[in-house]
Design a protein around this motif. Structure first.
Motif, mmCIF file in Angstrom:
data_model
loop_
_atom_site.group_PDB
_atom_site.id
_atom_site.type_symbol
_atom_site.label_atom_id
_atom_site.label_comp_id
_atom_site.label_asym_id
_atom_site.label_seq_id
_atom_site.Cartn_x
_atom_site.Cartn_y
_atom_site.Cartn_z
ATOM 1 N N LEU A 47 0.840 -1.194 0.000
ATOM 2 C CA LEU A 47 0.000 0.000 0.000
ATOM 3 C C LEU A 47 0.879 1.250 0.000
ATOM 4 C CD1 LEU A 47 -2.734 1.462 0.283
ATOM 5 C CD2 LEU A 47 -2.549 1.146 2.744
ATOM 6 N N LEU A 48 0.723 2.063 -1.035
ATOM 7 C CA LEU A 48 1.444 3.331 -1.097
ATOM 8 C C LEU A 48 0.463 4.449 -0.784
ATOM 9 C CD1 LEU A 48 3.543 2.885 -4.378
ATOM 10 C CD2 LEU A 48 4.171 2.286 -2.026
ATOM 11 N N THR A 49 0.843 5.312 0.132
ATOM 12 C CA THR A 49 -0.070 6.371 0.560
ATOM 13 C C THR A 49 0.702 7.541 1.153
ATOM 14 O OG1 THR A 49 -1.912 6.896 2.054
ATOM 15 C CG2 THR A 49 -0.376 5.217 2.805
ATOM 16 N N CYS A 50 0.068 8.706 1.168
ATOM 17 C CA CYS A 50 0.627 9.873 1.873
ATOM 18 C C CYS A 50 -0.122 10.082 3.179
ATOM 19 C CB CYS A 50 0.519 11.119 1.003
ATOM 20 S SG CYS A 50 1.412 10.983 -0.532
ATOM 21 N N ASP A 51 -0.857 9.063 3.618
ATOM 22 C CA ASP A 51 -1.670 9.170 4.824
ATOM 23 C C ASP A 51 -1.143 8.177 5.861
ATOM 24 O OD1 ASP A 51 -3.555 9.025 6.805
ATOM 25 O OD2 ASP A 51 -5.232 8.548 5.480
ATOM 26 N N ARG A 52 -0.427 8.684 6.860
ATOM 27 C CA ARG A 52 0.208 7.762 7.807
ATOM 28 C C ARG A 52 -0.814 7.028 8.680
ATOM 29 N NH1 ARG A 52 3.517 11.409 12.120
ATOM 30 N NH2 ARG A 52 3.554 13.028 10.555
ATOM 31 N N ARG A 53 -1.983 7.662 8.905
ATOM 32 C CA ARG A 53 -3.039 6.995 9.690
ATOM 33 C C ARG A 53 -3.492 5.709 9.000
ATOM 34 N NH1 ARG A 53 -3.005 8.119 14.702
ATOM 35 N NH2 ARG A 53 -1.797 10.027 14.708
ATOM 36 N N LEU A 54 -3.573 5.765 7.679
ATOM 37 C CA LEU A 54 -3.982 4.592 6.909
ATOM 38 C C LEU A 54 -2.994 3.440 7.128
ATOM 39 C CD1 LEU A 54 -5.736 3.216 4.746
ATOM 40 C CD2 LEU A 54 -4.582 4.596 3.014
ATOM 41 N N LEU A 55 -1.710 3.745 7.172
ATOM 42 C CA LEU A 55 -0.688 2.709 7.369
ATOM 43 C C LEU A 55 -0.732 2.110 8.773
ATOM 44 C CD1 LEU A 55 2.395 4.263 5.561
ATOM 45 C CD2 LEU A 55 0.944 2.400 4.759
ATOM 46 N N MET A 56 -1.392 2.817 9.693
ATOM 47 C CA MET A 56 -1.468 2.306 11.068
ATOM 48 C C MET A 56 -2.580 1.272 11.226
ATOM 49 S SD MET A 56 -0.681 5.702 13.298
ATOM 50 C CE MET A 56 0.813 6.670 13.021
ATOM 51 N N ARG A 57 -3.365 1.052 10.189
ATOM 52 C CA ARG A 57 -4.401 0.010 10.289
ATOM 53 C C ARG A 57 -3.733 -1.338 10.505
ATOM 54 N NH1 ARG A 57 -9.781 0.727 8.379
ATOM 55 N NH2 ARG A 57 -10.183 2.952 8.282
ATOM 56 N N LYS A 58 -4.337 -2.078 11.421
ATOM 57 C CA LYS A 58 -3.745 -3.318 11.910
ATOM 58 C C LYS A 58 -3.414 -4.333 10.817
ATOM 59 C CE LYS A 58 -4.964 -5.205 16.335
ATOM 60 N NZ LYS A 58 -6.266 -5.270 16.958
ATOM 61 N N GLN A 59 -4.350 -4.522 9.855
ATOM 62 C CA GLN A 59 -4.157 -5.647 8.926
ATOM 63 C C GLN A 59 -3.078 -5.386 7.881
ATOM 64 O OE1 GLN A 59 -6.898 -3.482 8.485
ATOM 65 N NE2 GLN A 59 -8.186 -4.252 6.840
ATOM 66 N N ILE A 60 -2.579 -4.151 7.812
ATOM 67 C CA ILE A 60 -1.583 -3.859 6.770
ATOM 68 C C ILE A 60 -0.194 -4.331 7.188
ATOM 69 C CG2 ILE A 60 -0.462 -2.028 5.433
ATOM 70 C CD1 ILE A 60 -3.098 -0.510 5.641
ATOM 71 N N THR A 61 0.364 -5.223 6.382
ATOM 72 C CA THR A 61 1.711 -5.716 6.679
ATOM 73 C C THR A 61 2.738 -5.102 5.745
ATOM 74 O OG1 THR A 61 1.347 -7.597 5.215
ATOM 75 C CG2 THR A 61 0.918 -7.944 7.562
ATOM 76 N N HIS A 62 2.317 -4.731 4.530
ATOM 77 C CA HIS A 62 3.257 -4.154 3.576
ATOM 78 C C HIS A 62 2.723 -2.807 3.100
ATOM 79 C CE1 HIS A 62 4.263 -8.438 3.472
ATOM 80 N NE2 HIS A 62 5.488 -8.027 3.248
ATOM 81 N N GLY A 63 3.370 -1.768 3.553
ATOM 82 C CA GLY A 63 2.933 -0.433 3.170
ATOM 83 C C GLY A 63 4.111 0.503 3.184
ATOM 84 N N TYR A 64 3.921 1.660 2.563
ATOM 85 C CA TYR A 64 5.013 2.625 2.544
ATOM 86 C C TYR A 64 4.435 4.035 2.457
ATOM 87 C CZ TYR A 64 9.015 5.324 0.984
ATOM 88 O OH TYR A 64 9.980 6.282 0.870
ATOM 89 N N PHE A 65 4.984 4.910 3.266
ATOM 90 C CA PHE A 65 4.564 6.301 3.286
ATOM 91 C C PHE A 65 5.367 7.069 2.231
ATOM 92 C CE2 PHE A 65 5.077 10.652 4.879
ATOM 93 C CZ PHE A 65 3.747 11.003 5.090
#
Ligand SMILES: [Zn+2]
Length: 246
Positions: free
Chosen positions: A141-159
């Motif tokens: 998951l690529l996003t500029c929203d750090r709150r979104l990356l804090m969702r529990k089920q996300i294991t692979h993401g990048y701000f």
């Protein structure tokens, strides 16, 4: 009883901190028992950015319960250093990088597709949908929203730090080491479908007169049937790809 700990974040994790907490140790007071993941996210750093946590000289995972007097060091994902012998926080990297992008990253999505990377993007995905797609399909998951990356089920993401789409593309290529994995012009920039060469006769009736007159080589998306040819748009993209790869 209130507990006090000292914590320091390293390298690009400092991007998430206010100026006075960057690149230095600072203390935090905890009123109740909490996991280290919870503590770190309350300071503003999403768990997806973290690779290694050292507490009092030992590596710990996200479930570690913080104790009074702990000395904590938090490190980002390492590019080259081998930390396989330590307890580290991220699940294995995704071998063939596939992505899902939030609604603000439309241009970046088109650019990633231009280079052949499997990229889900829609301008109406909401946060729960994005998190679900990332988790279920093992997409980064690529996003500029750090709150979104804090969702529990996300294991692979990048701000995504950069703001300009082209700089964002360079950031992603570097971060996920994708320079050798580019397959330009193999994917539809509109829908992420695979493009293949198509016979001119087959699509002739859909072409504008000038395109029909000047071009003979065509590609078509298997999914949305969009037609591509090597016109001025193609040349602009080719120039951009050459610039990216210098
Ligand atoms: Zn398409």
């Amino acid at each position: 009883m209130a507990q006090q700990i000292n914590i320091r974040f390293y390298e690009e994790l400092n991007d998430f901190l206010p100026q006075q907490q960057r690149k230095r140790e600072f203390s935090q007071t905890l009123k109740k028992e909490r996991s280290i993941k919870d503590l770190i996210e309350s300071i503003g750093v999403p768990h997806t950015e973290i690779s290694l946590i050292i507490v009092n000289g030992e590596s710990v995972d996200f479930s570690y319960l913080v104790k009074n007097g702990d000395q904590i060091s938090v490190y980002p994902v390492f590019e080259s250093l081998d930390i396989s012998s330590l307890k580290h926080c991220q699940s294995k990297p995704i071998r063939n990088a596939r992505f899902v992008l939030d609604v603000h990253l439309g241009r970046l999505a088109a650019y990633l597709r231009m280079l052949g990377f499997d990229t889900f993007y829609r301008n109406d995905y909401d946060d729960p949908e994005l998190a679900e797609i990332s988790a279920n399909e093992h997409r980064i998951l690529l996003t500029c929203d750090r709150r979104l990356l804090m969702r529990k089920q996300i294991t692979h993401g990048y701000f995504v730090r950069q703001r300009q789409p082209k700089s964002q593309l360079l950031e992603i290529l570097k971060r996920f080491d994708l320079y050798n994995k580019q397959q330009p012009f193999t994917r539809c920039m509109h829908c992420n479908g695979i493009t293949r060469p198509v016979n001119k006769q087959k699509i002739e009736t859909q072409l504008l007169p000038k395109t029909k007159k000047y071009y003979d080589e065509f590609f078509q998306c298997e999914t949305c049937h969009n037609i591509y040819w090597k016109g001025s748009h193609y040349l602009r993209m080719k120039k951009m790809i050459a610039e990216i790869n210098v």
